[in-house]
Structures are given as structure tokens and as C-alpha cells.
Design an enzyme around this catalytic site. Sequence first.
Site, short mmCIF file in Angstrom:
data_model
loop_
_atom_site.label_atom_id
_atom_site.label_comp_id
_atom_site.label_asym_id
_atom_site.label_seq_id
_atom_site.Cartn_x
_atom_site.Cartn_y
_atom_site.Cartn_z
N GLY A 230 0.83 -1.20 0.00
CA GLY A 230 0.00 0.00 0.00
C GLY A 230 0.86 1.25 0.00
O GLY A 230 2.06 1.19 0.30
N ASP B 139 -18.58 -10.40 -21.71
CA ASP B 139 -19.03 -10.33 -20.33
C ASP B 139 -20.53 -10.54 -20.21
O ASP B 139 -21.00 -11.39 -19.45
CB ASP B 139 -18.65 -8.98 -19.70
CG ASP B 139 -17.16 -8.72 -19.73
OD1 ASP B 139 -16.40 -9.71 -19.86
OD2 ASP B 139 -16.74 -7.56 -19.63
N HIS C 258 7.91 -7.15 -4.03
CA HIS C 258 6.61 -7.56 -4.59
C HIS C 258 6.77 -8.82 -5.43
O HIS C 258 7.17 -8.75 -6.60
CB HIS C 258 6.02 -6.43 -5.44
CG HIS C 258 5.56 -5.27 -4.63
ND1 HIS C 258 4.29 -5.19 -4.10
CD2 HIS C 258 6.20 -4.13 -4.24
CE1 HIS C 258 4.16 -4.06 -3.43
NE2 HIS C 258 5.30 -3.40 -3.49
N TYR D 222 3.98 -3.09 2.59
CA TYR D 222 3.27 -2.50 3.73
C TYR D 222 2.68 -3.59 4.61
O TYR D 222 2.64 -3.46 5.85
CB TYR D 222 2.17 -1.56 3.25
CG TYR D 222 1.37 -0.93 4.38
CD1 TYR D 222 1.76 0.27 4.95
CD2 TYR D 222 0.24 -1.57 4.88
CE1 TYR D 222 1.04 0.83 6.01
CE2 TYR D 222 -0.49 -1.03 5.93
CZ TYR D 222 -0.09 0.18 6.49
OH TYR D 222 -0.80 0.73 7.54
#
Length: 509
Positions: A51, A223, A165, A79
Site C-alpha cells: 500500500g 461479459d 513484490h 506495507y
Amino acid sequence: MIIVIDFGSQFNQLIARRVRENNVYCQVEPADIHLDKLKELAPTGIILSGGPSSIYEENSPTIDAGIFDLGVPILGICYGMHYMVHTLGGTIKQASKKEYGFAELRINPGNPLFKEMDDSFQCWMSHGDSAKALPQGFEITAQTDNTPIAAIADYARKLFGLQFHPEVEHSINGAAMIRHFLFDVCGCKQNWTMKSFSEGAITQIKDAVGDKKVIMGLSGGVDSSVAATLIHKAVGKNLHCIFVDNGLLRLNEKEQLEVSLRANLHMNIKFVDAQEKFLTALAGVTDPEKKRKIIGKLFIDVFEAEAKKVAGAQFLGQGTLYPDIIESKSAFGGPTSVIKSHHNVGGLPEQMNLKLIEPLQLLFKDEVRKLGLELGINEDLVWRQPFPGPGLAIRILGEITNDRLDILRKADDILIQEIKQAGLYRKLWQSFTVLLPVKSVGVMGDKRTFANCIAIRAVTSNDAMTADWAKLPHDLLGKISNRIINEVDKVNRVVFDITSKPPGTIEWE
């Protein structure tokens, strides 16, 4: 189930995607989720996301510290690791040197996340704070030149932290780390498949709807088509679909979609011809935002008028996807329930008083395509590139007229023909043409021309949140340009858009 706790990371969806790629179900929940709700969900493991906040900032996101007493394996990323360290008694401070981008990670033996990996490899860092002291029970399991505490572990409690990450492609072995967390640490089973999802969704819709009627707007896109198929399998003839022809479709699109939708979906579909209404309302309008608002309002009016003809309808079906849900919330928001009371969703009026069904609201676009194939929908429909709700209106810069629509339709049809012929259609997120509001001088047949300019737009992307311009072969671009100029009247110039997103958007308006 794996739960991702949303601390505001731009990579939340990517974490969920990485988990699901391993056939393990994953969903994102807000940081303010109640501990009882978390217990009720009974996750096999929890991932605390990164974050933009600092742990010491006022109003930085937090979660009930009782999460660490659930006995569930937890992985903190960036974070998320800071929150773990800070909450359990360690120290986080501003780093003496911020670290953004590539870094060389050196690992220590013993951490199951690093099983069968080289001693050092590249990772992706993005942080201004770092851990300075660890809580009792933790040990350092990796470091970089700038970050002495780049990975941590409390093996007894199955708590792990990564400063970098692992979910991004830039981190070598990142996908393997997530895989090791899922299977070696959490003991997950690979039972998240489109077959299991479709069976569960159909059962859930049946239970919620019963013998009531459902109405749904069909666009012809993947979709809405997949969502309609799921709902149809649950309620059969009680699903009533409405397709609104706004006059802003591509060449022969309505006719092709009518054949495709009826042939593939075998359901009640009402095709409404509203071309004249839309084109009259758009006459003389050039402002992009005004175009969208006019089209949106008029669509609601037409749809509502048709929906009222379906007596006793109590539910509204929509093809909302997971990225739509997450993006519509605040930085720390999470998904909504599958079926909820209608509240102006999609701009539809309150007085319709319908309950909303969003059977795809936990899926990403690539998962929707897999589901479509699982449901037996034709591949051409499943792999159809996204097409905007306002249609060609936002691909014609300036005024919308029948003449300009005809020019763009013919140019766009040539582009799609050649993209498919080159075998690139499924490799591109979107490919289309744009009619620019400028004319330029040219020479055709030894005569001076002053005619329109067409722009080609082609992008690659995973989810449309970011996109890169497609590096189409020069000979293909030349062929497309040559055909457009020779076959489309009133066009004498073709250009290629090489703008990525950001800074540009995919559509021009």
C-alpha cells in the site's frame, strides 16, 4: 480460500490473479473487515497487501490484530510486512535510502518460500520504509544491498514477510514464492476451476431467483454473453434479454450479433431498433463527455421502456467483473455481495426497484473467457475484443453523422479483417480505428485531395488498467493503410497511435 487484505496496493488484483492461476480460489477483502467475518470465511491462508501509506502516518490502514491469533498462515507484502512487524512488537522506520525498482535479493536457507531457488536473484522493490527490529520469534531470511531485512519468517506461527513484490513479473521466482506459500505453507488444494465455479454460480442464482423473472441488457460482448448464459442455465425462459441497437455499432454488427447470440445462447432476446433516437440526440454534439451522457441517458430510457413490458420482473442481470467492483470502491474497498438490492448500479433508475445479479463479479476477464468456453459458447464470441458502451461515438472525434459513421465502419472492418488474417486478433486486447476531426492534403490519381484522416489504435493488456501500444509489423500496417485509402471514400491518410496507458487512455474519448 486465500484472502487478500486490501491495504491500498495497486497490485491487489495481481496478487489475486497469481493465486487463482494456481487453481486456488482467492478474494480481496477490505482492511476493516470484522474479525468474526474473517473467521466465518475460514481462509486457508491470508495475504496482507502492500500500500502507499507509511505505518506511522495518521489514518494508515490497519486490521484487527487478532488476525495473527487465528492460527492461519499469513504472508505480508511490503506495507503488509510492515504492519505485521509493527503490530507484533518490531520497529519500522523511514529507510535511509528509498528503494524503487530492481534489486538483487540474497536469500538465507530454510524459508519454504525460497525452496529450490538460487542463492541470489532479481526482485522488484517499491518502498520508503524498512524494518529495523523484528518481533520475537522472527528471523531474517533475505536481504539486498539497501535493505538488510528484505524477507522475514516466524516458522512456528507460519508468519512470513516480503519487503519486495513477488506478484509482479519483474520479481524473478515471485510466482514460485506465491506457489510455495499456497501449497507448502498453507496446504491449499487446486479445486478452483471454471467448472466448479459455474456449477456453484448456477446453484446460487437458482436459490436466489426461484421462479421469478430476470431482465438483462445484452451488448454482444463476452461479459454480458457469459453472464446471460449462466443466468439462463439457472432460470431458463424466465430470463428476458434486451439488445438496444443505438446506431453506433460496427459494420454489419447487429446482424452478426443477432445470428451469433441466438445461435449460441438459445434464449429470449428482444432486439430494439433505436438508431434514429440516438443519432438525432447526438446531432451537432462534439464534446466527448456530453456524448457519453446523452448515450447513457437515452440507453436507460430505451431499456427501461422495454423492461416495463416484462411483467413481474424482479431481478436485473449484469456482466460486472471483479476489476469493476474493486475500481468502484475506495482505496481500501473490497467486493460486494453476489446479489444485492439495486442501488443505481450502472446508472439504472431507482424506480425500477430490481435486485441485482452479477454472476461474474468475482472473475477477471481471462477467467470469464475460460468460463465462456466451459459453458460451450462459440469461440468467436468468447474471444471478441472489448467494445465500448457508447460505441463508435467515442471513436469519431467531433460530430456524429451517418456519413462519418459509414467512413469509420468501413475502415474499421478492413483493420479487423487484416488483424485476424495476420493471426493477431486474440493476442491484442483491442484493435480499432478512429476518425479524426482533421483533413489533410493528398494526391490520388494525379489529383489533389483534401480528405479525412484515420488513426489505427492497437494495444496489448491483461485487464485494461494499463496497456501498451502493440508493435504491429510494418508490412501489416502498410497493407491496412493501403486498403483503407483505396477502399474507403473520403480518406487519404492513415496514422498509427503509439501511446501507452498511462499517459493516454485506450479509447480516444
